[in-house]
Design an enzyme around this catalytic site. Structure first.
Site, short mmCIF file in Angstrom:
data_model
loop_
_atom_site.label_atom_id
_atom_site.label_comp_id
_atom_site.label_asym_id
_atom_site.label_seq_id
_atom_site.Cartn_x
_atom_site.Cartn_y
_atom_site.Cartn_z
N LYS A 78 -10.58 18.12 5.56
CA LYS A 78 -11.09 17.88 6.92
C LYS A 78 -11.31 16.41 7.16
O LYS A 78 -11.49 15.61 6.23
CB LYS A 78 -12.41 18.64 7.14
CG LYS A 78 -13.58 18.27 6.22
CD LYS A 78 -14.44 17.12 6.66
CE LYS A 78 -15.46 16.71 5.61
NZ LYS A 78 -16.11 15.43 5.86
N ASP A 114 -20.16 21.69 3.55
CA ASP A 114 -18.88 21.79 4.28
C ASP A 114 -18.12 23.07 3.96
O ASP A 114 -17.01 23.28 4.46
CB ASP A 114 -18.00 20.58 3.95
CG ASP A 114 -18.62 19.28 4.45
OD1 ASP A 114 -19.38 19.32 5.45
OD2 ASP A 114 -18.37 18.23 3.84
P1 ATP Z 1 -18.37 15.66 0.93
O1 ATP Z 1 -17.60 14.94 2.01
O2 ATP Z 1 -18.42 17.16 1.11
O3 ATP Z 1 -19.68 15.05 0.57
P2 ATP Z 1 -16.53 14.51 -0.90
O4 ATP Z 1 -15.22 14.87 -0.30
O5 ATP Z 1 -17.01 13.12 -0.72
O6 ATP Z 1 -17.57 15.55 -0.42
P3 ATP Z 1 -15.90 15.98 -3.26
O7 ATP Z 1 -14.56 15.58 -3.74
O8 ATP Z 1 -16.02 17.28 -2.55
O9 ATP Z 1 -16.51 14.79 -2.42
O10 ATP Z 1 -16.90 16.04 -4.51
C1 ATP Z 1 -17.88 15.10 -4.83
C2 ATP Z 1 -18.34 15.31 -6.29
O11 ATP Z 1 -18.49 16.71 -6.57
C3 ATP Z 1 -17.29 14.78 -7.27
O12 ATP Z 1 -17.70 13.52 -7.73
C4 ATP Z 1 -17.23 15.81 -8.39
O13 ATP Z 1 -17.80 15.36 -9.57
C5 ATP Z 1 -18.02 17.03 -7.88
N1 ATP Z 1 -17.15 18.23 -7.78
C6 ATP Z 1 -17.51 19.47 -8.16
N2 ATP Z 1 -16.51 20.34 -7.93
C7 ATP Z 1 -15.51 19.66 -7.38
C8 ATP Z 1 -14.19 20.02 -6.94
N3 ATP Z 1 -13.76 21.28 -7.03
N4 ATP Z 1 -13.43 19.06 -6.41
C9 ATP Z 1 -13.89 17.78 -6.32
N5 ATP Z 1 -15.09 17.38 -6.75
C10 ATP Z 1 -15.90 18.29 -7.27
#
Ligand code: ATP
Length: 323
Positions: free
Chosen positions: A22, A156
């Site tokens: 997204k 999310d």
């Molecule tokens: P958001 O925008 O929802 O805050 P994001 O996109 O910045 O999230 P994600 O990649 O969803 O970040 O994940 C952030 C942290 O969550 C990562 O640093 C990781 O260690 C942990 N994590 C746990 N499960 C997952 C997964 N399936 N994919 C990615 N990160 C994950």
């Protein structure tokens, strides 16, 4: 309608789904109510055709749940990404905690959403696994029930299950579908390292200790622009977390400027960053912006994507936005 789409189905044996990433067209951050760890949000999500491919299979009864993530070229993740904290594994456990009989399960994640990139990759994985396991094991949860248990895994996740364009309110628990006739051409510029969401909210608290109360609803002009001209829609792109992300990582502004100079209508920090989402007027300018950002020294990888992406249309349970 679900944001998750079934791609391959061998009943009872294996299910492969697509779960959308997204961007936030609008992200407004409100007050943090007393005794609440999280701020109230008002956000407009747009699901993308860039997302995760998840394959879910049952394992033998004496085995344990496992997740194996394969990162797309240019993406990086922590060493322990496939450990017990992975949201895909937590999604399986959440189904069991809610009374479902789920066998030990193997999950393969073909990851296209940057880790800690502000594009809700972990939430997409959780949404995809909830949807896939519910279908594979015929658990019988409704979409609304999956959203409500998903909200406890990550703010999310309910959107990952909705897709398209949607208005998110509260703490990620209230979701309303929005119109989405306008096709958006995006370029997503991914950095070699992520930004921690709690750190970005920490910077927000420092910079804006007293945030304005959130509007009660979306402006009708914004809603109309979702079905109107893309240039008009670009005028509504806004992210309250952008200043906080720039405070931690000032070089982000160079990439925003480069995208707009190359022809993007507007470029913004996606969610809590650092990914930069550049909205382009058409496919040729999308190609131009992708080429320019792909050659930028700060950027590890660019993706071109289109939104709003919708998934399965067999469910019709999501509530719609009414002005
Ligand atoms: P958001 O925008 O929802 O805050 P994001 O996109 O910045 O999230 P994600 O990649 O969803 O970040 O994940 C952030 C942290 O969550 C990562 O640093 C990781 O260690 C942990 N994590 C746990 N499960 C997952 C997964 N399936 N994919 C990615 N990160 C994950």
């Amino acid at each position: 309608m679900s944001g998750v789409r079934i791609l391959e189905n061998e009943p009872g044996r294996r299910l492969k789904v697509f779960a959308p990433g997204k961007v936030n067209l609008l992200l407004r951050v409100g007050e943090r109510p007393p005794n609440q760890p999280r701020h109230e949000l008002l956000t407009v999500f747009q699901g993308l055709d860039l997302g995760e491919y998840l394959t879910v299979e049952p394992r033998d009864a004496d085995e344990t749940d496992v997740v194996h993530t394969v990162l797309a070229p240019g993406l990086t993740g922590p060493k322990n990404l496939d450990g017990p904290g992975n949201l895909a594994l937590k999604a399986i456990q959440a189904l069991r905690v809610n009374g479902a009989k789920v066998p030990p399960t193997s999950i393969k994640v073909e990851k296209n959403i940057p880790v800690a990139g502000g594009m809700a990759g972990g939430s997409a994985d959780a949404a995809g696994v909830l949807y896939a396991a519910n279908a594979l094991y015929q658990l019988g949860f409704t979409l609304a029930e999956l959203q409500s248990l998903g909200a406890k895994l990550g703010a999310d996740v309910p959107f990952g299950l909705t897709g398209g364009n949607a208005l998110g309110l509260g703490f990620g628990d209230k979701m309303l579908s929005l119109p989405g006739g306008t096709k958006c051409y995006w370029v997503l510029a991914v950095f070699p390292r992520g930004l921690s969401t709690p750190k970005v909210f920490g910077a927000f608290d420092r910079l804006i200790p007293d945030p304005q109360p959130l509007p009660a609803t979306l402006s009708p002009d914004f809603v109309a622009a979702l079905d109107g001209d893309v240039a008009e829609l670009a005028g509504y792109l806004h992210n309250d977390l952008q200043a906080a992300a720039l405070d931690i990582f000032p070089e982000l502004s160079q990439v925003i400027t480069a995208a707009e100079q190359a022809g993007a209508l507007k470029a913004v920090v996606s969610g809590s960053g650092p990914t930069i989402a550049a909205l382009c007027p058409d496919a040729p300018s999308q190609e131009n912006v992708a080429a320019r950002l792909g050659a930028h020294p700060l950027i590890a990888r660019v993706f071109s994507a289109a939104g709003p992406a919708r998934g399965d249309t067999t469910d019709s349970e999501s509530a719609s936005f009414n002005q």
